[in-house]
Design an enzyme around this catalytic site. Sequence first.
Site, PDB file in Angstrom:
ATOM      1  N   LYS A  54      -0.331  -6.837  19.478  1.00 21.54           N
ATOM      2  CA  LYS A  54      -1.718  -6.346  19.052  1.00 21.54           C
ATOM      3  C   LYS A  54      -0.615  -5.043  18.481  1.00 21.54           C
ATOM      4  CE  LYS A  54      -5.265  -7.510  22.101  1.00 21.54           C
ATOM      5  NZ  LYS A  54      -5.796  -7.736  23.342  1.00 21.54           N
ATOM      6  N   GLN A  98      -7.421  -3.977  28.478  1.00 22.66           N
ATOM      7  CA  GLN A  98      -6.655  -5.548  28.564  1.00 22.66           C
ATOM      8  C   GLN A  98      -7.036  -5.714  29.584  1.00 22.66           C
ATOM      9  OE1 GLN A  98      -4.706  -6.949  26.231  1.00 22.66           O
ATOM     10  NE2 GLN A  98      -5.451  -9.132  27.417  1.00 22.66           N
ATOM     11  N   ASP A 121     -13.053  -3.578  21.460  1.00 26.30           N
ATOM     12  CA  ASP A 121     -12.970  -5.294  21.567  1.00 26.30           C
ATOM     13  C   ASP A 121     -14.729  -6.144  21.068  1.00 26.30           C
ATOM     14  OD1 ASP A 121     -12.142  -7.685  22.788  1.00 26.30           O
ATOM     15  OD2 ASP A 121     -11.964  -6.889  24.453  1.00 26.30           O
TER      16      ASP A 121
END
Length: 284
Positions: A54, A98, A121
């Site tokens: 990322k 995460q 997300d």
Amino acid sequence: MSAQILNGNAIARELRAGIRERVESRAAAGERPPGLAVILVGNDPASEIYVRHKRKDCEEVGFHSNVQHLSANVTQEDLAERIAHLNRDASIDGILVQLPLPGHLDAARIIDLIDPAKDVDGVHPFNIGRLALRRPTLRSCTPKGVMQLLEHTGVPIRGLDATVIGASNHVGRPMGLELLLAGCTVTTAHKFSRDTRAAVSHADIVVSAVGRRDLVPGDWIKPGAIVIDVGITRDDAGKLHGDVCFEEAAERAAWITPVPGGVGPMTRVAMLQNTLLAAEGLVS
């Protein structure tokens, strides 16, 4: 093998180039680069790899990235305060925590704390709810990436039968909502389903998102179907595998994604797209 390969790496590369052009246009207009904050808790090797990817993606497209690597012992209160700070930070457009988090942390409550307008997300209850009501804003990244893979086939999917295997909050459930929004007739198979084979064998589109190696034998696949393999596991030798028996399924499918190199890159590029949307104020 008769199936055409949906090369997520190549498609994502093209999409990142378009994002980079948009960021350069923003810079030329005197606007700041989009900012993405990623919170990594602990030292899970797979999570560390994802975060490195990322960060590299952000560098490629010209985003400002803020990676915060916290101790595995961080408390719920400290993590909540970190998110509150990022919610207030005007230079940060997207916040991504995460997963998985260490067991002492309540992941659902942590996600609830993220400003929905910065939930790149796409898993905050607000954003999942908007998708369910056919008013999507920031969409869950993996399903969003899958929909772009389906678009790449050129096959009109309205009216097709689709089976999603897996009902997780991050992938299976929003995936079904995305396909429903696109006009598909959607079946969700899960751990309580009595005949997953039947659900798969009649499907024009199969999306498997379980994370169990060889869960879907090739002879389950309807000839000419589109097969999207989201699941990923690593064997003792370190080799990655999907949910679908690839070689067998590829003999019957019209299109199929490889593992790795299929859905994963598209998930990451969807996160970049969401961050750009948030930076441009297109989330409402």
